[in-house]
Design a protein around this motif. Structure first.
Motif, short mmCIF file in Angstrom:
data_model
loop_
_atom_site.label_atom_id
_atom_site.label_comp_id
_atom_site.label_asym_id
_atom_site.label_seq_id
_atom_site.Cartn_x
_atom_site.Cartn_y
_atom_site.Cartn_z
N VAL A 177 0.86 -1.20 0.00
CA VAL A 177 0.00 0.00 0.00
C VAL A 177 0.89 1.24 0.00
CG1 VAL A 177 -1.79 1.26 1.27
CG2 VAL A 177 -1.81 -1.24 1.24
N ASP A 178 1.69 1.36 1.00
CA ASP A 178 2.75 2.38 1.04
C ASP A 178 3.75 1.92 2.09
OD1 ASP A 178 1.47 2.83 3.40
OD2 ASP A 178 1.06 4.94 3.05
N ASP A 190 3.53 -3.74 4.93
CA ASP A 190 2.84 -4.90 4.35
C ASP A 190 3.86 -5.94 3.89
OD1 ASP A 190 0.10 -3.64 4.34
OD2 ASP A 190 1.20 -2.22 3.10
N GLY A 246 6.98 -5.98 4.85
CA GLY A 246 7.80 -6.36 6.02
C GLY A 246 7.19 -7.53 6.78
N ARG A 283 8.60 -11.47 6.55
CA ARG A 283 9.06 -12.08 7.80
C ARG A 283 8.33 -13.42 8.03
NH1 ARG A 283 11.99 -9.87 11.43
NH2 ARG A 283 11.64 -7.66 11.07
N ILE A 317 14.10 -3.26 1.85
CA ILE A 317 14.34 -4.03 3.08
C ILE A 317 14.98 -5.40 2.77
CG2 ILE A 317 12.51 -2.86 4.37
CD1 ILE A 317 10.86 -5.47 4.07
N TYR A 355 -4.42 -6.72 10.01
CA TYR A 355 -3.45 -5.88 10.72
C TYR A 355 -3.51 -6.19 12.22
CZ TYR A 355 -2.67 -3.02 6.58
OH TYR A 355 -2.32 -2.59 5.33
N ASP A 402 18.72 -4.90 5.68
CA ASP A 402 17.70 -5.96 5.67
C ASP A 402 17.12 -6.09 7.09
OD1 ASP A 402 19.61 -7.30 7.13
OD2 ASP A 402 20.11 -8.73 5.57
N ARG A 432 7.61 2.52 14.28
CA ARG A 432 6.33 2.94 13.69
C ARG A 432 5.58 1.71 13.18
NH1 ARG A 432 8.87 5.51 8.08
NH2 ARG A 432 8.38 3.72 6.76
N GLY A 433 4.43 1.99 12.52
CA GLY A 433 3.72 0.95 11.77
C GLY A 433 3.39 -0.28 12.57
N GLU A 434 3.72 -1.43 12.01
CA GLU A 434 3.36 -2.70 12.65
C GLU A 434 4.60 -3.56 12.93
OE1 GLU A 434 -0.17 -4.63 11.29
OE2 GLU A 434 0.67 -6.64 11.59
N ASP A 435 5.43 -3.74 11.92
CA ASP A 435 6.53 -4.69 12.11
C ASP A 435 7.66 -4.12 12.97
OD1 ASP A 435 7.57 -7.34 11.53
OD2 ASP A 435 9.16 -6.25 10.49
N SER A 436 8.07 -2.88 12.71
CA SER A 436 9.16 -2.31 13.53
C SER A 436 8.67 -2.15 14.98
CB SER A 436 9.66 -0.98 12.97
OG SER A 436 8.64 -0.04 12.86
N PHE A 437 7.38 -1.89 15.14
CA PHE A 437 6.75 -1.79 16.46
C PHE A 437 6.93 -3.10 17.24
CE2 PHE A 437 2.31 -2.82 18.11
CZ PHE A 437 2.47 -2.23 19.34
N TYR A 486 0.72 4.07 12.62
CA TYR A 486 0.30 4.48 11.27
C TYR A 486 -1.02 5.26 11.37
CZ TYR A 486 -0.56 3.94 6.24
OH TYR A 486 -0.79 4.17 4.92
O1 TRH Z 1 6.92 1.04 6.85
P1 TRH Z 1 5.82 1.13 7.82
O2 TRH Z 1 5.38 2.49 8.11
O3 TRH Z 1 4.58 0.29 7.34
C1 TRH Z 1 3.24 0.65 7.49
C2 TRH Z 1 2.54 -0.13 8.55
O4 TRH Z 1 2.74 -1.51 8.40
C3 TRH Z 1 1.06 0.14 8.49
O5 TRH Z 1 0.38 -0.61 9.45
C4 TRH Z 1 0.57 -0.18 7.13
O6 TRH Z 1 -0.77 0.07 7.03
C5 TRH Z 1 1.33 0.65 6.16
O7 TRH Z 1 2.69 0.37 6.26
C6 TRH Z 1 0.89 0.41 4.77
O8 TRH Z 1 6.28 0.46 9.19
P2 TRH Z 1 6.60 -1.03 9.64
O9 TRH Z 1 5.35 -1.82 9.74
O10 TRH Z 1 7.40 -0.91 10.83
O11 TRH Z 1 7.47 -1.65 8.48
C7 TRH Z 1 8.80 -1.34 8.27
C8 TRH Z 1 9.56 -2.56 7.80
O12 TRH Z 1 10.84 -2.16 7.33
C9 TRH Z 1 9.80 -3.58 8.90
O13 TRH Z 1 9.67 -4.89 8.40
C10 TRH Z 1 11.26 -3.36 9.28
C11 TRH Z 1 11.83 -2.99 7.95
N1 TRH Z 1 13.10 -2.27 7.95
C12 TRH Z 1 14.22 -2.91 7.47
O14 TRH Z 1 14.15 -4.10 7.10
N2 TRH Z 1 15.40 -2.23 7.41
C13 TRH Z 1 15.53 -0.95 7.86
O15 TRH Z 1 16.64 -0.37 7.79
C14 TRH Z 1 14.37 -0.31 8.39
C15 TRH Z 1 14.48 1.09 8.93
C16 TRH Z 1 13.18 -0.99 8.42
#
Ligand code: TRH
Length: 401
Positions: free
Chosen positions: A21-22, A26, A28, A32, A58, A133, A277, A294-299, A314
């Protein structure tokens, strides 16, 4: 009762569909999960992704020009319309975050369903799941696993990740907590990572904070505060959206910034990092004293890092994300004393709403309560995982389907 042969069969081949989506959440989450199902359950996983360029941020070893490639044991296929690679009906189909499967895929699943129903085949239609989610809200327990009968007679189940035993659980690979503990007990690991990233001038006693957020004026306020700190603070910032609100502190435009660049203001040094990665990002979280995620996975990864963190959730329409944030904070803070719990709520809320004054007040008060917050951060992963992670519950769910 499901026979042994059927159980093994249900674990044979799974296809996961992901529409980006952005950002990276999604892809990430699905990447995983795909890796974990492959490594820990020997499942033959195919991940269909509609945006390989985003994915490559990533997963730097991914070649976005290839329509099909195998990395970490997972087959990664480009999801374009029409599919450039043949879709062979698997045992399980996961549609991530209601991404709407291609009609052609649903048709193949339907054909299999019909053939089985009419005794023309021994193979059932795939188990079809919509991976939702993550939310800590209480309604999740009631919706997890619910079936949704489709007009064509196929059944789809909603799979909700969550923090309690009645939900789908949280993604965490079996060895994550042990690997993290080993890493954190050996200071050489952190130093080697910092050397690899070209981070110079970080003393063992300095405060190190990773920053992976969206835009918020609260981040600029914190940086201004950190400049006047008694001891050096290092903000490690992977290239991305956090920088959009730090322009007043940057010597050039964001586009001109280079990974490896260091920008010093008083006691604060901003270190611009490349994106790495997922393993590299975990190591970064494990190595910092505090993380902004932020978001879901880094959280989630910040939780497994067992370090205090701010969650920049998010943003959703009508500020619904603040409800989700609150639900999580209520769980996360339940073993904290009232004062620290209130401050932690305040810090996260004000960071998310962009209230600079409240963010600073909460940060200043919390720094003197850091040991309590850190103790909670250490215990949290053990209590929350409660012996099962999302992949193991998911595999069990499929076996029971
Ligand atoms: O990137 P995000 O803001 O993703 C968001 C949320 O998932 C949100 O719920 C969703 O609706 C939207 O996307 C579309 O944040 P998130 O979820 O933390 O994802 C980041 C991913 O990037 C996570 O898997 C960790 C990865 N990452 C790396 O692999 N290497 C890096 O150096 C960094 C900074 C992140």
């Amino acid at each position: 009762m499901t026979s042994m042969v059927e159980v093994e069969k249900s674990l044979a081949k799974w296809d996961i569909f992901c529409a980006v989506v952005d950002n990276y959440g999604d892809i990430g989450v699905t990447w995983r999960l795909a890796k974990q199902l492959t490594n820990e359950y020997q499942i033959n996983v195919t991940l269909w992704v509609d945006d390989l360029k985003s994915f490559s941020h990533i997963l730097p070893c991914l070649d976005p020009k290839l329509t099909s490639q195998i990395l970490h044991g997972v087959k990664i296929n480009l999801w374009s319309n029409p599919l450039p690679v043949c879709f062979n009906c698997p045992d399980v189909v996961i549609e991530a975050f209601a991404c709407d499967l291609p009609e052609h895929v649903v048709q193949i699943m339907y054909n299999q369903h019909q053939a089985y129903k009419n005794n023309l085949s021994n193979t059932k239609a795939p188990v079809w799941l919509n991976l939702e989610y993550l939310s800590a809200e209480t309604w999740v327990e009631g919706c997890h696993g619910l079936p949704s009968m489709q007009t064509n007679g196929l059944n789809k189940n909603f799979y909700f990740p969550g923090f309690t035993a009645k939900t789908g659980g949280l993604i965490c690979e079996k060895d994550t907590l042990t690997k993290r503990a080993r890493w954190q007990s050996n200071p050489d690991c952190r130093q080697q990572l910092f050397d690899k990233l070209g981070l110079i001038g970080i003393a063992g006693s300095d405060t190190v904070i990773s920053v992976f957020s969206y835009e918020t004026p609260a981040l600029l306020a914190l940086c201004n505060l950190w400049m006047q700190s008694k001891k050096p603070i290092h903000a490690l910032i992977p290239i991305g959206r956090s920088l959009n609100c730090l322009q007043p502190l940057l010597p050039c435009s964001i586009e001109e910034l280079k990974p490896g660049q260091q920008i010093k203001h008083g006691q604060l040094t901003l270190h611009i990092l490349p994106m790495t990665d997922q393993q590299g990002y975990d190591e970064l979280l494990w190595s910092c004293d505090f993380n902004i995620v932020r978001g879901e996975d880094s959280f989630l990864r910040a939780q497994w890092a067992a370090k205090p963190f701010i969650w920049h959730i998010y943003p959703q329409e009508d500020d619904y994300h603040l409800v989700k944030l609150d639900s999580f904070l209520n769980l996360y803070c339940c073993d904290l004393g009232e004062n620290v719990a209130n401050l932690y709520h305040k810090l996260n809320n004000s960071f998310n709403t962009g209230n600079q004054e409240d963010t600073l007040e909460a940060w200043k008060s919390l720094t003197s309560n850091l040991p309590e917050l850190t103790k909670n951060a250490k215990q949290w992963p053990i209590n929350t995982l409660n012996d099962t992670d999302l992949a193991s519950r998911l595999v069990q769910f499929v076996k029971n389907s």
